[in-house]
Design a protein around this motif. Structure first.
Motif, PDB file in Angstrom:
ATOM      1  N   ILE A 248       0.823  -1.197  -0.034  1.00 12.87           N
ATOM      2  CA  ILE A 248       0.155   0.056   0.098  1.00 12.87           C
ATOM      3  C   ILE A 248       0.807   1.200  -0.020  1.00 12.87           C
ATOM      4  O   ILE A 248       1.623   1.455   0.808  1.00 12.87           O
ATOM      5  CB  ILE A 248      -0.751   0.164   1.312  1.00 12.87           C
ATOM      6  N   VAL A 249       0.564   2.213  -0.811  1.00 15.16           N
ATOM      7  CA  VAL A 249       1.265   3.442  -1.099  1.00 15.16           C
ATOM      8  C   VAL A 249       0.523   4.413  -0.443  1.00 15.16           C
ATOM      9  O   VAL A 249       1.129   5.405   0.507  1.00 15.16           O
ATOM     10  CB  VAL A 249       1.524   3.905  -2.467  1.00 15.16           C
ATOM     11  N   ASP A 250      -0.774   4.444  -0.479  1.00 17.31           N
ATOM     12  CA  ASP A 250      -1.504   5.601   0.114  1.00 17.31           C
ATOM     13  C   ASP A 250      -3.094   5.216  -0.165  1.00 17.31           C
ATOM     14  O   ASP A 250      -3.311   4.099  -0.556  1.00 17.31           O
ATOM     15  CB  ASP A 250      -1.271   7.036  -0.373  1.00 17.31           C
ATOM     16  N   ALA A 251      -3.933   5.804   0.231  1.00 17.96           N
ATOM     17  CA  ALA A 251      -5.550   5.735   0.124  1.00 17.96           C
ATOM     18  C   ALA A 251      -5.709   5.130  -1.250  1.00 17.96           C
ATOM     19  O   ALA A 251      -6.831   4.626  -1.558  1.00 17.96           O
ATOM     20  CB  ALA A 251      -6.311   6.788   0.727  1.00 17.96           C
ATOM     21  N   ASN A 252      -4.971   5.610  -2.383  1.00 16.55           N
ATOM     22  CA  ASN A 252      -5.426   5.087  -3.680  1.00 16.55           C
ATOM     23  C   ASN A 252      -4.568   4.542  -4.712  1.00 16.55           C
ATOM     24  O   ASN A 252      -4.767   4.250  -5.589  1.00 16.55           O
ATOM     25  CB  ASN A 252      -6.023   6.620  -4.275  1.00 16.55           C
ATOM     26  N   HIS A 253      -3.452   3.964  -3.956  1.00 16.26           N
ATOM     27  CA  HIS A 253      -2.330   3.583  -4.812  1.00 16.26           C
ATOM     28  C   HIS A 253      -1.745   2.114  -4.032  1.00 16.26           C
ATOM     29  O   HIS A 253      -1.665   2.343  -2.987  1.00 16.26           O
ATOM     30  CB  HIS A 253      -1.455   4.566  -5.140  1.00 16.26           C
TER      31      HIS A 253
ATOM     32  N   SER B 262       1.621  -0.698  -4.904  1.00 19.70           N
ATOM     33  CA  SER B 262       2.801  -0.675  -5.543  1.00 19.70           C
ATOM     34  C   SER B 262       2.665  -2.261  -5.886  1.00 19.70           C
ATOM     35  O   SER B 262       2.706  -3.227  -5.058  1.00 19.70           O
ATOM     36  CB  SER B 262       4.154  -0.362  -4.794  1.00 19.70           C
TER      37      SER B 262
ATOM     38  N   THR C 198      -7.907   1.569  -1.723  1.00 18.07           N
ATOM     39  CA  THR C 198      -7.085   0.691  -0.932  1.00 18.07           C
ATOM     40  C   THR C 198      -7.460   0.855   0.582  1.00 18.07           C
ATOM     41  O   THR C 198      -6.880   0.125   1.164  1.00 18.07           O
ATOM     42  CB  THR C 198      -5.494   1.019  -1.163  1.00 18.07           C
ATOM     43  N   SER C 199      -8.452   1.533   0.792  1.00 17.40           N
ATOM     44  CA  SER C 199      -9.063   1.345   2.121  1.00 17.40           C
ATOM     45  C   SER C 199      -9.625   0.001   2.468  1.00 17.40           C
ATOM     46  O   SER C 199     -10.144  -0.747   1.427  1.00 17.40           O
ATOM     47  CB  SER C 199     -10.293   2.293   2.295  1.00 17.40           C
TER      48      SER C 199
ATOM     49  N   ILE D  56      -3.376   0.196   5.269  1.00 12.86           N
ATOM     50  CA  ILE D  56      -2.341   1.307   5.640  1.00 12.86           C
ATOM     51  C   ILE D  56      -1.416   1.466   5.131  1.00 12.86           C
ATOM     52  O   ILE D  56      -0.704   0.454   4.376  1.00 12.86           O
ATOM     53  CB  ILE D  56      -2.471   1.372   7.245  1.00 12.86           C
ATOM     54  N   LYS D  57      -0.697   2.472   4.938  1.00 16.40           N
ATOM     55  CA  LYS D  57       0.535   2.694   4.203  1.00 16.40           C
ATOM     56  C   LYS D  57       1.430   1.664   4.576  1.00 16.40           C
ATOM     57  O   LYS D  57       1.995   1.185   5.644  1.00 16.40           O
ATOM     58  CB  LYS D  57       1.084   3.902   4.463  1.00 16.40           C
ATOM     59  N   ASP D  58       2.132   1.124   3.466  1.00 13.36           N
ATOM     60  CA  ASP D  58       3.266  -0.113   3.713  1.00 13.36           C
ATOM     61  C   ASP D  58       2.851  -1.492   4.013  1.00 13.36           C
ATOM     62  O   ASP D  58       3.583  -2.406   4.207  1.00 13.36           O
ATOM     63  CB  ASP D  58       4.392   0.372   4.846  1.00 13.36           C
TER      64      ASP D  58
END
Length: 348
Positions: A249-254, A256, A266-267, A270-272
């Motif tokens: 997870i990169v952020d709420a919309n991306h 990797s 992506t909710s 959480i990030k990473d």
């Protein structure tokens, strides 16, 4: 518009010889809907149908038809008094009766004029008028299935239950019969529940699909969401071909991935956080000019298209549908690009 419930099942449990088959299961079907119940073998699909029909009795919970309890709270209405039509795999047409008389069997007490009108309508809609005087052993399996459907619909049941109704038919017969049956059920406003192991049948026929596993309904949704928004990996696999890629997870919309950074919701991750991403064959587009590439490791010819299994540079696999004029060899490297409208994410 609020739909009227034809069937309401509240917290039912059911056991056979001490073995729990269904556990606190909830399920409802709106009036006029066609609903398919899918799930793995031995998940309890046929048991659920038998309980609705009244062939078995719940251990706890309630079953209501038209808001009337038919099983539960020390009340039980016998199968013959539930106004339910049933079609099983084995059809069970009466061999000593011709096709017309098989259909008449359940409405024989009606006035003769009404019987004639009803039988003629059903035979016409199911395209079996020409075999009315033939006996079951004189007609094809597809025709027998049509007669069985007409017989079940003749009394205008409140609810029609179908248990693997198309499993014995070849694909060509099945396709046309499913189209005709769906049209007929909608014209007759018959609420229907279909047990099937075939996801293609469920997608083609259903207004909604219920996935039964682990003794419960795990997801109950429209066909589009069952494919594009499955709630578990099990459902994702059951509802279509796909593979899983690792993602971060990169952020709420991306997120990797080995296909690059993908956009979508992506909710609630959480990030990473590391996730598994379901990739469908229609998410991967073959494009010779794409920056990314993959190696063909398997191919299946479907006539109008190929299904390719592709190996990415990091060893992960994806599937891709490609028009059949793109005939690539095993081990050939081809250009691909992701075109993903629905991110399907699961915890690792």
């Amino acid at each position: 518009m609020v739909k009227i419930l034809k069937l309401n099942i509240n917290g039912i449990s059911f056991s056979i010889d001490g073995d729990r088959i269904l556990d606190n299961l909830n399920f409802e079907v709106a009036e006029k809907d066609i609903v398919s119940i899918i799930g793995p073998s031995a998940s309890g699909k046929s048991s659920l149908l038998r309980l609705i029909a009244g062939f078995d009795i719940v251990n706890s919970g309630k079953i209501k038809i038209n808001n009337i309890i038919v099983d539960g709270n020390q009340k039980f209405i016998k199968p013959q008094n539930r106004n339910i039509g049933i079609i099983f795999q084995d059809l069970a047409l009466f061999p000593h009766l011709n096709c017309e008389d098989n259909i008449i069997f359940g409405i024989s007490k009606l006035p003769k004029t009404k019987i004639s009108i009803r039988v003629a309508r059903l035979m016409n809609l199911l395209n079996i008028s020409g075999i009315s005087k033939k006996y079951p052993h004189e007609i094809s399996g597809g025709q027998q299935q049509r007669v069985a459907i007409a017989r079940a619909l003749a009394p205008k049941p409140e609810l029609l239950l179908l248990d693997e109704p198309f499993s014995a038919l070849d694909e060509e017969l099945k396709e046309q019969l499913m189209l005709d049956v769906k049209k007929l059920l909608k014209e007759e406003n018959i609420t229907s529940i279909i047990i099937t192991h075939n996801i293609k049948e469920a997608f083609q026929l259903s207004d909604k699909i219920a996935y039964l596993s682990e003794k419960k309904i795990l997801q109950y949704d429209i066909p589009y969401n069952m494919y594009h928004k499955p709630t578990t990996k099990e459902i994702a696999h059951f509802c279509g071909i796909g593979s899983f890629l690792k993602g971060t997870i990169v952020d709420a919309n991306h997120v990797s991935t080995s296909l690059g950074v993908l956009f979508g919701d992506t909710s609630p991750y959480i990030k990473d956080e590391v996730v598994d991403i379901m990739i469908r064959p229609d998410d991967i587009i073959h494009d010779d000019n794409a920056a990314s590439s993959a190696k063909v490791i398997e191919k299946t010819f479907h006539g109008s298209d190929f299904l390719y299994k592709l190996e990415l540079k990091n060893g992960e696999n994806v599937f891709c549908y490609t028009p059949s004029h793109h005939n690539h060899s095993i081990n050939e490297v081809i250009g691909i690009k992701p075109q993903i409208d629905h991110l399907i994410l699961f915890k690792e």
